[in-house]
Design a protein around this motif. Sequence first.
Motif, PDB file in Angstrom:
ATOM      1  N   PRO A 103     -19.125 -15.902 -24.828  1.00  0.00           N
ATOM      2  CA  PRO A 103     -18.477 -16.170 -23.538  1.00  0.00           C
ATOM      3  C   PRO A 103     -18.046 -14.862 -22.864  1.00  0.00           C
ATOM      4  O   PRO A 103     -18.099 -13.792 -23.477  1.00  0.00           O
ATOM      5  N   THR A 104     -17.598 -14.961 -21.622  1.00  0.00           N
ATOM      6  CA  THR A 104     -16.995 -13.799 -20.991  1.00  0.00           C
ATOM      7  C   THR A 104     -15.698 -13.489 -21.728  1.00  0.00           C
ATOM      8  O   THR A 104     -15.135 -14.349 -22.405  1.00  0.00           O
ATOM      9  N   ARG A 105     -15.229 -12.235 -21.601  1.00  0.00           N
ATOM     10  CA  ARG A 105     -14.039 -11.860 -22.364  1.00  0.00           C
ATOM     11  C   ARG A 105     -13.315 -10.706 -21.687  1.00  0.00           C
ATOM     12  O   ARG A 105     -13.937  -9.828 -21.098  1.00  0.00           O
ATOM     13  N   VAL A 106     -12.007 -10.733 -21.805  1.00  0.00           N
ATOM     14  CA  VAL A 106     -11.168  -9.615 -21.402  1.00  0.00           C
ATOM     15  C   VAL A 106     -10.169  -9.385 -22.525  1.00  0.00           C
ATOM     16  O   VAL A 106      -9.718 -10.334 -23.165  1.00  0.00           O
ATOM     17  N   THR A 107      -9.862  -8.121 -22.788  1.00  0.00           N
ATOM     18  CA  THR A 107      -8.873  -7.770 -23.803  1.00  0.00           C
ATOM     19  C   THR A 107      -7.783  -6.943 -23.144  1.00  0.00           C
ATOM     20  O   THR A 107      -8.080  -5.994 -22.413  1.00  0.00           O
ATOM     21  N   VAL A 108      -6.544  -7.321 -23.394  1.00  0.00           N
ATOM     22  CA  VAL A 108      -5.393  -6.682 -22.767  1.00  0.00           C
ATOM     23  C   VAL A 108      -4.420  -6.241 -23.855  1.00  0.00           C
ATOM     24  O   VAL A 108      -4.182  -6.987 -24.802  1.00  0.00           O
ATOM     25  N   ALA A 110      -0.889  -6.014 -25.006  1.00  0.00           N
ATOM     26  CA  ALA A 110       0.364  -6.678 -24.652  1.00  0.00           C
ATOM     27  C   ALA A 110       1.071  -7.091 -25.929  1.00  0.00           C
ATOM     28  O   ALA A 110       0.460  -7.690 -26.809  1.00  0.00           O
ATOM     29  N   PRO A 111       2.340  -6.790 -26.050  1.00  0.00           N
ATOM     30  CA  PRO A 111       3.072  -7.206 -27.257  1.00  0.00           C
ATOM     31  C   PRO A 111       3.374  -8.700 -27.221  1.00  0.00           C
ATOM     32  O   PRO A 111       3.616  -9.272 -26.170  1.00  0.00           O
ATOM     33  N   SER A 112       3.347  -9.302 -28.394  1.00  0.00           N
ATOM     34  CA  SER A 112       3.739 -10.704 -28.528  1.00  0.00           C
ATOM     35  C   SER A 112       5.258 -10.771 -28.601  1.00  0.00           C
ATOM     36  O   SER A 112       5.895  -9.870 -29.136  1.00  0.00           O
ATOM     37  N   PRO A 113       5.854 -11.840 -28.098  1.00  0.00           N
ATOM     38  CA  PRO A 113       7.296 -12.009 -28.284  1.00  0.00           C
ATOM     39  C   PRO A 113       7.661 -12.270 -29.753  1.00  0.00           C
ATOM     40  O   PRO A 113       8.819 -12.191 -30.117  1.00  0.00           O
ATOM     41  N   LEU A 114       6.651 -12.555 -30.583  1.00  0.00           N
ATOM     42  CA  LEU A 114       6.862 -12.754 -32.013  1.00  0.00           C
ATOM     43  C   LEU A 114       6.527 -11.440 -32.717  1.00  0.00           C
ATOM     44  O   LEU A 114       5.379 -11.000 -32.723  1.00  0.00           O
ATOM     45  N   GLY A 115       7.519 -10.828 -33.329  1.00  0.00           N
ATOM     46  CA  GLY A 115       7.371  -9.491 -33.889  1.00  0.00           C
ATOM     47  C   GLY A 115       6.243  -9.305 -34.881  1.00  0.00           C
ATOM     48  O   GLY A 115       5.641  -8.243 -34.942  1.00  0.00           O
ATOM     49  N   GLU A 116       5.923 -10.322 -35.681  1.00  0.00           N
ATOM     50  CA  GLU A 116       4.899 -10.166 -36.704  1.00  0.00           C
ATOM     51  C   GLU A 116       3.489 -10.517 -36.226  1.00  0.00           C
ATOM     52  O   GLU A 116       2.541 -10.474 -36.983  1.00  0.00           O
ATOM     53  N   ILE A 117       3.349 -10.853 -34.953  1.00  0.00           N
ATOM     54  CA  ILE A 117       2.052 -11.232 -34.393  1.00  0.00           C
ATOM     55  C   ILE A 117       1.451 -10.061 -33.612  1.00  0.00           C
ATOM     56  O   ILE A 117       2.097  -9.486 -32.733  1.00  0.00           O
ATOM     57  N   ASP A 118       0.194  -9.727 -33.962  1.00  0.00           N
ATOM     58  CA  ASP A 118      -0.495  -8.604 -33.331  1.00  0.00           C
ATOM     59  C   ASP A 118      -1.598  -9.028 -32.378  1.00  0.00           C
ATOM     60  O   ASP A 118      -2.168  -8.193 -31.682  1.00  0.00           O
ATOM     61  N   ILE A 119      -1.946 -10.329 -32.358  1.00  0.00           N
ATOM     62  CA  ILE A 119      -3.035 -10.794 -31.502  1.00  0.00           C
ATOM     63  C   ILE A 119      -2.800 -12.252 -31.106  1.00  0.00           C
ATOM     64  O   ILE A 119      -2.284 -13.046 -31.899  1.00  0.00           O
ATOM     65  N   GLU A 120      -3.155 -12.570 -29.862  1.00  0.00           N
ATOM     66  CA  GLU A 120      -3.195 -13.947 -29.379  1.00  0.00           C
ATOM     67  C   GLU A 120      -4.514 -14.115 -28.631  1.00  0.00           C
ATOM     68  O   GLU A 120      -4.939 -13.207 -27.920  1.00  0.00           O
ATOM     69  N   ILE A 121      -5.137 -15.261 -28.807  1.00  0.00           N
ATOM     70  CA  ILE A 121      -6.451 -15.511 -28.203  1.00  0.00           C
ATOM     71  C   ILE A 121      -6.390 -16.803 -27.406  1.00  0.00           C
ATOM     72  O   ILE A 121      -6.097 -17.872 -27.942  1.00  0.00           O
ATOM     73  N   GLU A 122      -6.685 -16.679 -26.119  1.00  0.00           N
ATOM     74  CA  GLU A 122      -6.669 -17.813 -25.174  1.00  0.00           C
ATOM     75  C   GLU A 122      -8.104 -18.117 -24.756  1.00  0.00           C
ATOM     76  O   GLU A 122      -8.862 -17.184 -24.467  1.00  0.00           O
ATOM     77  N   VAL A 123      -8.478 -19.386 -24.715  1.00  0.00           N
ATOM     78  CA  VAL A 123      -9.836 -19.733 -24.294  1.00  0.00           C
ATOM     79  C   VAL A 123      -9.855 -20.866 -23.278  1.00  0.00           C
ATOM     80  O   VAL A 123      -8.952 -21.687 -23.223  1.00  0.00           O
ATOM     81  N   THR A 124     -10.924 -20.851 -22.497  1.00  0.00           N
ATOM     82  CA  THR A 124     -11.268 -21.937 -21.592  1.00  0.00           C
ATOM     83  C   THR A 124     -12.665 -22.371 -21.983  1.00  0.00           C
ATOM     84  O   THR A 124     -13.570 -21.533 -22.155  1.00  0.00           O
ATOM     85  N   ALA A 125     -12.861 -23.678 -22.159  1.00  0.00           N
ATOM     86  CA  ALA A 125     -14.156 -24.200 -22.596  1.00  0.00           C
ATOM     87  C   ALA A 125     -14.584 -25.376 -21.730  1.00  0.00           C
ATOM     88  O   ALA A 125     -13.734 -26.045 -21.113  1.00  0.00           O
ATOM     89  N   VAL A 126     -15.858 -25.622 -21.718  1.00  0.00           N
ATOM     90  CA  VAL A 126     -16.411 -26.796 -21.045  1.00  0.00           C
ATOM     91  C   VAL A 126     -16.140 -27.996 -21.926  1.00  0.00           C
ATOM     92  O   VAL A 126     -16.369 -27.953 -23.137  1.00  0.00           O
ATOM     93  N   ALA A 127     -15.607 -29.057 -21.342  1.00  0.00           N
ATOM     94  CA  ALA A 127     -15.339 -30.288 -22.091  1.00  0.00           C
ATOM     95  C   ALA A 127     -16.652 -31.018 -22.300  1.00  0.00           C
ATOM     96  O   ALA A 127     -17.407 -31.224 -21.348  1.00  0.00           O
ATOM     97  N   SER A 128     -16.945 -31.372 -23.521  1.00  0.00           N
ATOM     98  CA  SER A 128     -18.205 -32.082 -23.824  1.00  0.00           C
ATOM     99  C   SER A 128     -18.104 -33.540 -23.472  1.00  0.00           C
ATOM    100  O   SER A 128     -17.080 -34.124 -23.437  1.00  0.00           O
TER     101      SER A 128
END
Length: 128
Positions: A103-108, A110-128
Amino acid sequence: MKKEIIKINGITKPRSPFNHVVKAGGLLFLTSQLSRDLKTGRIIGGTIEEQTRQALDNVKFLLQSSGATMNDIVKVVIYMRDVGKFGEMNAIYREYFEDGEEPTRVTVQAPSPLGEIDIEIEVTAVAS
C-alpha cells in the motif's frame, strides 16, 4: 455515507474514547495499532522489531475480523519515536505484504503518549 462501528469479539474495549475499526464509504479505518495484546489490553513493548510485528499482527487480526486482508490495505501511516530505527522496522514490515502489492505509506517521527511504545501503525483498507 453512514459509518458503522465494527464490533470484534474477544478483544478488550479501549479505555480511551475510540473504536478499533470503523467502516465508512466502502473503507475500513483502523485506529493506530501498537505493541499491545488486544485480548488483555496489556502493553507488550520490546525491541522495534518486536513492537512492529505485534502492531502488524494486530492490524492483520482486526482486518480479518472485519472481513478484509492485508492485501486490502490502501494506505499506512507509521508513527515512530526514532526514525533512526527505520531499517529495522522496514525489515519486519515488508514480511506482511506481497512484493509489488504494497500500500501507500508515510512514516513520521512522533513520540507515543505511552512511554514504552516506540511505534504505532494506522491503516485504511478497502472493505471486502
